[in-house]
Design a protein around this motif. Sequence first.
Motif, mmCIF file in Angstrom:
data_model
loop_
_atom_site.group_PDB
_atom_site.id
_atom_site.type_symbol
_atom_site.label_atom_id
_atom_site.label_comp_id
_atom_site.label_asym_id
_atom_site.label_seq_id
_atom_site.Cartn_x
_atom_site.Cartn_y
_atom_site.Cartn_z
ATOM 1 N N VAL A 104 -9.354 -0.083 -1.203
ATOM 2 C CA VAL A 104 -10.273 -1.007 -1.856
ATOM 3 C C VAL A 104 -11.052 -1.719 -0.757
ATOM 4 C CG1 VAL A 104 -10.486 -2.989 -3.399
ATOM 5 C CG2 VAL A 104 -8.616 -1.361 -3.733
ATOM 6 N N LEU A 105 -12.370 -1.727 -0.891
ATOM 7 C CA LEU A 105 -13.231 -2.460 0.024
ATOM 8 C C LEU A 105 -13.790 -3.646 -0.751
ATOM 9 C CD1 LEU A 105 -13.769 0.831 0.619
ATOM 10 C CD2 LEU A 105 -14.970 -0.218 2.522
ATOM 11 N N ILE A 106 -13.632 -4.839 -0.195
ATOM 12 C CA ILE A 106 -14.133 -6.034 -0.867
ATOM 13 C C ILE A 106 -15.058 -6.800 0.070
ATOM 14 C CG2 ILE A 106 -12.158 -6.223 -2.419
ATOM 15 C CD1 ILE A 106 -11.168 -8.567 -0.665
ATOM 16 N N GLY A 107 -16.129 -7.319 -0.491
ATOM 17 C CA GLY A 107 -17.030 -8.162 0.275
ATOM 18 C C GLY A 107 -16.540 -9.596 0.207
ATOM 19 N N VAL A 108 -16.409 -10.221 1.369
ATOM 20 C CA VAL A 108 -15.919 -11.598 1.453
ATOM 21 C C VAL A 108 -16.905 -12.401 2.297
ATOM 22 C CG1 VAL A 108 -13.929 -13.063 1.961
ATOM 23 C CG2 VAL A 108 -13.555 -10.674 1.369
ATOM 24 N N SER A 109 -18.081 -12.607 1.755
ATOM 25 C CA SER A 109 -19.138 -13.404 2.374
ATOM 26 C C SER A 109 -19.661 -12.767 3.656
ATOM 27 C CB SER A 109 -18.661 -14.833 2.613
ATOM 28 O OG SER A 109 -19.704 -15.615 3.132
ATOM 29 N N SER A 110 -19.022 -13.033 4.786
ATOM 30 C CA SER A 110 -19.525 -12.556 6.073
ATOM 31 C C SER A 110 -18.781 -11.335 6.608
ATOM 32 C CB SER A 110 -19.439 -13.683 7.105
ATOM 33 O OG SER A 110 -18.079 -14.055 7.296
ATOM 34 N N ARG A 111 -17.809 -10.836 5.848
ATOM 35 C CA ARG A 111 -17.041 -9.672 6.304
ATOM 36 C C ARG A 111 -16.661 -8.825 5.102
ATOM 37 N NH1 ARG A 111 -13.212 -13.740 6.273
ATOM 38 N NH2 ARG A 111 -11.509 -13.310 4.832
ATOM 39 N N ILE A 112 -16.212 -7.615 5.398
ATOM 40 C CA ILE A 112 -15.637 -6.720 4.406
ATOM 41 C C ILE A 112 -14.157 -6.605 4.741
ATOM 42 C CG2 ILE A 112 -15.591 -4.339 3.560
ATOM 43 C CD1 ILE A 112 -18.576 -4.193 4.494
ATOM 44 N N GLU A 113 -13.331 -6.577 3.721
ATOM 45 C CA GLU A 113 -11.917 -6.313 3.910
ATOM 46 C C GLU A 113 -11.601 -4.945 3.317
ATOM 47 O OE1 GLU A 113 -10.396 -10.950 3.826
ATOM 48 O OE2 GLU A 113 -9.647 -9.588 2.279
ATOM 49 N N VAL A 114 -10.758 -4.190 4.031
ATOM 50 C CA VAL A 114 -10.313 -2.885 3.571
ATOM 51 C C VAL A 114 -8.813 -2.986 3.326
ATOM 52 C CG1 VAL A 114 -10.177 -0.410 4.064
ATOM 53 C CG2 VAL A 114 -12.075 -1.764 4.997
ATOM 54 N N TRP A 115 -8.427 -2.722 2.078
ATOM 55 C CA TRP A 115 -7.039 -2.851 1.653
ATOM 56 C C TRP A 115 -6.513 -1.514 1.139
ATOM 57 C CZ3 TRP A 115 -4.088 -7.475 1.035
ATOM 58 C CH2 TRP A 115 -4.764 -8.653 1.339
ATOM 59 N N SER A 116 -5.242 -1.291 1.298
ATOM 60 C CA SER A 116 -4.555 -0.260 0.540
ATOM 61 C C SER A 116 -4.635 -0.712 -0.918
ATOM 62 C CB SER A 116 -3.094 -0.187 0.992
ATOM 63 O OG SER A 116 -2.268 0.294 -0.032
ATOM 64 N N LYS A 117 -4.926 0.214 -1.832
ATOM 65 C CA LYS A 117 -5.036 -0.161 -3.243
ATOM 66 C C LYS A 117 -3.761 -0.834 -3.727
ATOM 67 C CE LYS A 117 -5.837 1.639 -7.882
ATOM 68 N NZ LYS A 117 -5.989 2.851 -8.692
ATOM 69 N N ASP A 118 -2.612 -0.287 -3.370
ATOM 70 C CA ASP A 118 -1.341 -0.870 -3.806
ATOM 71 C C ASP A 118 -1.164 -2.292 -3.276
ATOM 72 O OD1 ASP A 118 -0.713 1.462 -5.175
ATOM 73 O OD2 ASP A 118 0.550 2.257 -3.558
ATOM 74 N N GLU A 119 -1.511 -2.506 -2.005
ATOM 75 C CA GLU A 119 -1.377 -3.843 -1.423
ATOM 76 C C GLU A 119 -2.364 -4.829 -2.044
ATOM 77 O OE1 GLU A 119 1.035 -5.019 0.675
ATOM 78 O OE2 GLU A 119 1.918 -3.054 0.286
ATOM 79 N N TRP A 120 -3.569 -4.357 -2.352
ATOM 80 C CA TRP A 120 -4.575 -5.216 -2.998
ATOM 81 C C TRP A 120 -4.091 -5.662 -4.380
ATOM 82 C CZ3 TRP A 120 -8.082 -8.571 -2.313
ATOM 83 C CH2 TRP A 120 -9.038 -8.864 -3.287
ATOM 84 N N LEU A 121 -3.549 -4.723 -5.161
ATOM 85 C CA LEU A 121 -3.042 -5.069 -6.490
ATOM 86 C C LEU A 121 -1.871 -6.046 -6.385
ATOM 87 C CD1 LEU A 121 -3.234 -1.560 -8.211
ATOM 88 C CD2 LEU A 121 -4.798 -3.513 -8.512
ATOM 89 N N LYS A 122 -0.997 -5.803 -5.432
ATOM 90 C CA LYS A 122 0.151 -6.697 -5.216
ATOM 91 C C LYS A 122 -0.326 -8.098 -4.813
ATOM 92 C CE LYS A 122 4.131 -7.098 -2.130
ATOM 93 N NZ LYS A 122 4.827 -6.473 -1.005
ATOM 94 N N TYR A 123 -1.277 -8.157 -3.901
ATOM 95 C CA TYR A 123 -1.815 -9.440 -3.463
ATOM 96 C C TYR A 123 -2.421 -10.204 -4.652
ATOM 97 C CZ TYR A 123 -4.869 -12.860 -1.267
ATOM 98 O OH TYR A 123 -5.500 -14.028 -0.924
ATOM 99 N N ASN A 124 -3.188 -9.516 -5.487
ATOM 100 C CA ASN A 124 -3.805 -10.156 -6.650
ATOM 101 C C ASN A 124 -2.768 -10.678 -7.628
ATOM 102 O OD1 ASN A 124 -6.828 -10.210 -6.765
ATOM 103 N ND2 ASN A 124 -6.460 -8.146 -6.022
ATOM 104 N N GLU A 125 -1.695 -9.934 -7.846
ATOM 105 C CA GLU A 125 -0.625 -10.394 -8.729
ATOM 106 C C GLU A 125 0.005 -11.678 -8.207
ATOM 107 O OE1 GLU A 125 2.273 -7.335 -9.442
ATOM 108 O OE2 GLU A 125 0.767 -5.956 -10.225
ATOM 109 N N GLU A 126 0.136 -11.778 -6.881
ATOM 110 C CA GLU A 126 0.751 -12.960 -6.276
ATOM 111 C C GLU A 126 -0.187 -14.158 -6.271
ATOM 112 O OE1 GLU A 126 1.914 -11.672 -2.376
ATOM 113 O OE2 GLU A 126 3.463 -10.337 -3.145
#
Length: 143
Positions: A104-126
Amino acid sequence: MLMGEYMHSIDAKGRVILPADFRAELGDSFIVTKGLDGCLFIYAQSEWEQLSAKLRQLPLAKTEARAFVRFFFAGARQVELDKQGRFLVPATLRQHASLQKDVVLIGVSSRIEVWSKDEWLKYNEEINPAVSAIAETLADLGI
């Protein structure tokens, strides 16, 4: 400004497609480095130069400052897009962010973050249950 969330796959050679919206902001060459929370950070060259200047001002005598600068710069690589709009994620960075197949690539204002899909979903749940409390804290700071 970089924003949005995009799902992609990383191929067998470690390449990821950079979404067209992000390409317009970054150009054909940019910096990818170890990020916080188990992801990667991507910066446009100009943004990287500004951040680098700030990091160089950190006091060398402080253990935490040295550790953070090492972490950030040791993992940094300049990468270029190929003709298909893909960039190669170096093996050490793939390992840092546990990038296997779906990313998953997400735009965060001045940077892009690249996440493992599983880690991104886990982070969002938390984080989702705590967003209201976080917003209240930021409101106290005038945001």
